[in-house]
Design an enzyme around this catalytic site. Structure first.
Site, mmCIF file in Angstrom:
data_model
loop_
_atom_site.group_PDB
_atom_site.id
_atom_site.type_symbol
_atom_site.label_atom_id
_atom_site.label_comp_id
_atom_site.label_asym_id
_atom_site.label_seq_id
_atom_site.Cartn_x
_atom_site.Cartn_y
_atom_site.Cartn_z
ATOM 1 N N ASN A 54 -10.178 0.153 0.553
ATOM 2 C CA ASN A 54 -8.725 0.326 0.499
ATOM 3 C C ASN A 54 -8.239 -0.199 -0.854
ATOM 4 O O ASN A 54 -8.270 -1.407 -1.092
ATOM 5 C CB ASN A 54 -8.096 -0.458 1.662
ATOM 6 C CG ASN A 54 -6.581 -0.406 1.663
ATOM 7 O OD1 ASN A 54 -5.962 0.051 0.699
ATOM 8 N ND2 ASN A 54 -5.973 -0.875 2.733
ATOM 9 N N HIS B 18 -3.031 7.582 2.777
ATOM 10 C CA HIS B 18 -3.455 6.292 2.239
ATOM 11 C C HIS B 18 -4.793 5.939 2.878
ATOM 12 O O HIS B 18 -4.969 6.060 4.093
ATOM 13 C CB HIS B 18 -2.399 5.228 2.558
ATOM 14 C CG HIS B 18 -2.881 3.839 2.348
ATOM 15 N ND1 HIS B 18 -3.520 3.441 1.191
ATOM 16 C CD2 HIS B 18 -2.851 2.734 3.147
ATOM 17 C CE1 HIS B 18 -3.843 2.165 1.296
ATOM 18 N NE2 HIS B 18 -3.458 1.712 2.469
ATOM 19 N N CYS C 256 0.813 -1.225 0.000
ATOM 20 C CA CYS C 256 0.000 0.000 0.000
ATOM 21 C C CYS C 256 0.843 1.270 0.000
ATOM 22 O O CYS C 256 0.335 2.363 -0.236
ATOM 23 C CB CYS C 256 -0.943 -0.006 1.201
ATOM 24 S SG CYS C 256 -2.086 -1.391 1.189
HETATM 25 O O1 UT7 Z 1 -3.500 -0.799 3.755
HETATM 26 C C1 UT7 Z 1 -2.869 -1.172 4.924
HETATM 27 C C2 UT7 Z 1 -3.325 -2.463 5.432
HETATM 28 N N1 UT7 Z 1 -4.491 -2.577 6.224
HETATM 29 C C3 UT7 Z 1 -4.887 -1.811 7.276
HETATM 30 O O2 UT7 Z 1 -4.447 -0.730 7.505
HETATM 31 C C4 UT7 Z 1 -5.940 -2.403 8.144
HETATM 32 C C5 UT7 Z 1 -5.720 -2.056 9.611
HETATM 33 N N2 UT7 Z 1 -6.684 -2.730 10.492
HETATM 34 C C6 UT7 Z 1 -7.985 -2.361 10.551
HETATM 35 O O3 UT7 Z 1 -8.426 -1.462 9.865
HETATM 36 C C7 UT7 Z 1 -8.851 -3.066 11.587
HETATM 37 O O4 UT7 Z 1 -8.048 -3.896 12.396
HETATM 38 C C8 UT7 Z 1 -9.967 -3.925 10.933
HETATM 39 C C9 UT7 Z 1 -11.016 -3.011 10.308
HETATM 40 C C10 UT7 Z 1 -9.393 -4.863 9.891
HETATM 41 C C11 UT7 Z 1 -10.667 -4.788 11.998
HETATM 42 O O5 UT7 Z 1 -11.183 -3.965 13.021
HETATM 43 P P1 UT7 Z 1 -10.873 -4.305 14.545
HETATM 44 O O6 UT7 Z 1 -11.583 -3.309 15.338
HETATM 45 O O7 UT7 Z 1 -9.391 -4.380 14.717
HETATM 46 O O8 UT7 Z 1 -11.551 -5.728 14.697
HETATM 47 P P2 UT7 Z 1 -10.921 -7.080 15.234
HETATM 48 O O9 UT7 Z 1 -10.062 -7.712 14.192
HETATM 49 O O10 UT7 Z 1 -10.322 -6.852 16.584
HETATM 50 O O11 UT7 Z 1 -12.209 -7.970 15.422
HETATM 51 C C12 UT7 Z 1 -13.200 -7.646 16.412
HETATM 52 C C13 UT7 Z 1 -14.341 -8.645 16.291
HETATM 53 C C14 UT7 Z 1 -13.899 -10.101 16.287
HETATM 54 O O12 UT7 Z 1 -14.879 -10.859 16.954
HETATM 55 P P3 UT7 Z 1 -14.661 -11.330 18.488
HETATM 56 O O13 UT7 Z 1 -13.431 -12.188 18.455
HETATM 57 O O14 UT7 Z 1 -14.477 -10.055 19.276
HETATM 58 O O15 UT7 Z 1 -15.907 -12.059 18.785
HETATM 59 C C15 UT7 Z 1 -13.916 -10.474 14.816
HETATM 60 O O16 UT7 Z 1 -14.132 -11.854 14.620
HETATM 61 O O17 UT7 Z 1 -15.031 -8.436 15.057
HETATM 62 C C16 UT7 Z 1 -15.099 -9.674 14.341
HETATM 63 N N3 UT7 Z 1 -15.053 -9.368 12.911
HETATM 64 C C17 UT7 Z 1 -16.136 -9.051 12.205
HETATM 65 N N4 UT7 Z 1 -17.432 -8.934 12.563
HETATM 66 C C18 UT7 Z 1 -18.293 -8.583 11.619
HETATM 67 C C19 UT7 Z 1 -13.970 -9.320 12.096
HETATM 68 N N5 UT7 Z 1 -14.361 -8.985 10.864
HETATM 69 C C20 UT7 Z 1 -15.694 -8.823 10.911
HETATM 70 C C21 UT7 Z 1 -16.657 -8.455 9.963
HETATM 71 N N6 UT7 Z 1 -17.943 -8.341 10.339
HETATM 72 N N7 UT7 Z 1 -16.329 -8.189 8.666
#
Ligand code: UT7
Length: 314
Positions: free
Chosen positions: A270, A240, A113
């Site tokens: 993204n 970005h 990215c």
């Molecule tokens: O371009 C550069 C590369 N990428 C980035 O910059 C991405 C950086 N990271 C992020 O933007 C965030 O970490 C995400 C948007 C990917 C995820 O958000 P988060 O607040 O960090 O969520 P998490 O991974 O901690 O997941 C929280 C919960 C989990 O459930 P439990 O274990 O708390 O029950 C996940 O299983 O949300 C769940 N979850 C979802 N729920 C509904 C993960 N993906 C989803 C989804 N829909 N799509």
């Protein structure tokens, strides 16, 4: 001295729109979760469009807007990790599609990215010794090709698209003073190459998020320091587009007023190496980047890589 400025920009997006509602019918997710955590409502997904076709379309527009013709281009770089073919490179296909001169330096750059920042810096270095003073810097990624559509933690984030900048080099202009870096990490964000058993992208989202919260201010501070300016001296901040929360936190930290930064992640998700040039082309079309605008560009991503630069328009 020895610097580049952006003279024209363009973008090309696939026609097909994939909304959060569409995704919620494929995996266990919801519009509320996706929009709340990321700011994304929809993204574009390539159907019949090819990577090289999108690159060429964005580059043609950038040249037109810059008032340039293909024969004036000396360097053509494509930041990408999802080109149609490993050989030839996407840049070689742009050379053919646009009819760039045979002695144009054409190559792809993979810094995930952060690719567009790496490519801008490389273009500045190469143009200092190129046969002609104009260059094309393109960012294009079709992450839909490497997404596991059953993995809700990644399939909701990414979108396809291309953006391009036609740049001009002059020995008397100051350098964009890019700050670039990398912390070799093969687990936070990973996409195996051809021939590997599993070629899907995987990500440890929270860890990348935490990395981004450190990388973005680090880049901003280094760029400001290198150019001897303050955040108030910057006309526009272009981040970005990975997550609206990351951008809003940076804007808050540096007291950047709403009129000095923008997000378009709501519509495109993204788009990796394409996100910065797509946003630049939208801003230019709205008349927000008149000649003399000083923009601070910041990117971060897999690798882990990061980059920032102070880029002017002409
Ligand atoms: O371009 C550069 C590369 N990428 C980035 O910059 C991405 C950086 N990271 C992020 O933007 C965030 O970490 C995400 C948007 C990917 C995820 O958000 P988060 O607040 O960090 O969520 P998490 O991974 O901690 O997941 C929280 C919960 C989990 O459930 P439990 O274990 O708390 O029950 C996940 O299983 O949300 C769940 N979850 C979802 N729920 C509904 C993960 N993906 C989803 C989804 N829909 N799509």
């Amino acid at each position: 001295m020895n610097g580049i400025k952006i003279r024209g920009t363009g973008r090309a997006l696939p026609a097909q729109v994939l909304t959060n509602e569409d995704l919620s019918r494929r995996v266990d997710t919801s519009d509320e979760w996706i929009a709340g955590r990321t700011g994304i409502r929809e993204r574009r997904i390539a159907g019949t469009e090819s990577h090289s076709g999108l690159c060429a379309a964005a580059a043609r527009t950038a040249l037109d807007r810059a008032g340039l013709t293909p024969d004036q281009v000396g360097v053509c770089l494509v930041a990408t990790m999802t080109a149609d073919t490993l050989i030839p490179s996407a840049a070689c296909m742009v050379q053919r599609a646009l009819g760039l001169p045979y002695d144009t330096v054409c190559l792809d750059i993979n810094a995930a990215c952060t690719g567009f920042l790496y490519a801008l810096h490389t273009a500045e270095c190469l143009l200092a010794a190129a046969p002609r003073r104009f260059g094309l810097v393109i960012g294009c990624d079709l992450f839909s090709r490497v997404i596991d559509w059953t993995d809700r933690s990644t399939c909701i984030l990414f979108g396809d698209g291309a953006g391009a900048a036609a740049v001009e080099h002059r020995a008397e202009w100051p350098s964009i003073g890019a700050v670039l870096g990398c912390a070799g990490n093969d687990t936070y964000l990973r996409c195996p190459g051809p021939g590997q058993p599993d070629t899907y992208l995987t990500m440890e989202g929270q860890k990348v998020f935490k990395f981004a919260l450190e990388a973005v201010p680090w880049c901003i501070d280094r760029v400001l320091e290198r150019h001897g300016i303050t955040a108030e001296d910057v006309d526009f901040f272009v981040f970005h587009q990975a997550n609206a929360r990351i951008i809003d936190l940076a804007a808050k930290k540096y007291h950047i007023p709403p009129e000095k930064y923008r997000t378009n992640i709501r519509r495109y998700g993204n788009t990796s190496a394409a996100s910065i040039p797509i946003l630049l082309s939208e801003l230019a079309e709205e008349g927000k980047l008149p000649a003399g605008t000083r923009m601070l560009l910041v990117g971060f991503g897999g690798g882990l890589t990061w980059g920032g630069a102070l880029v002017g328009t002409c």
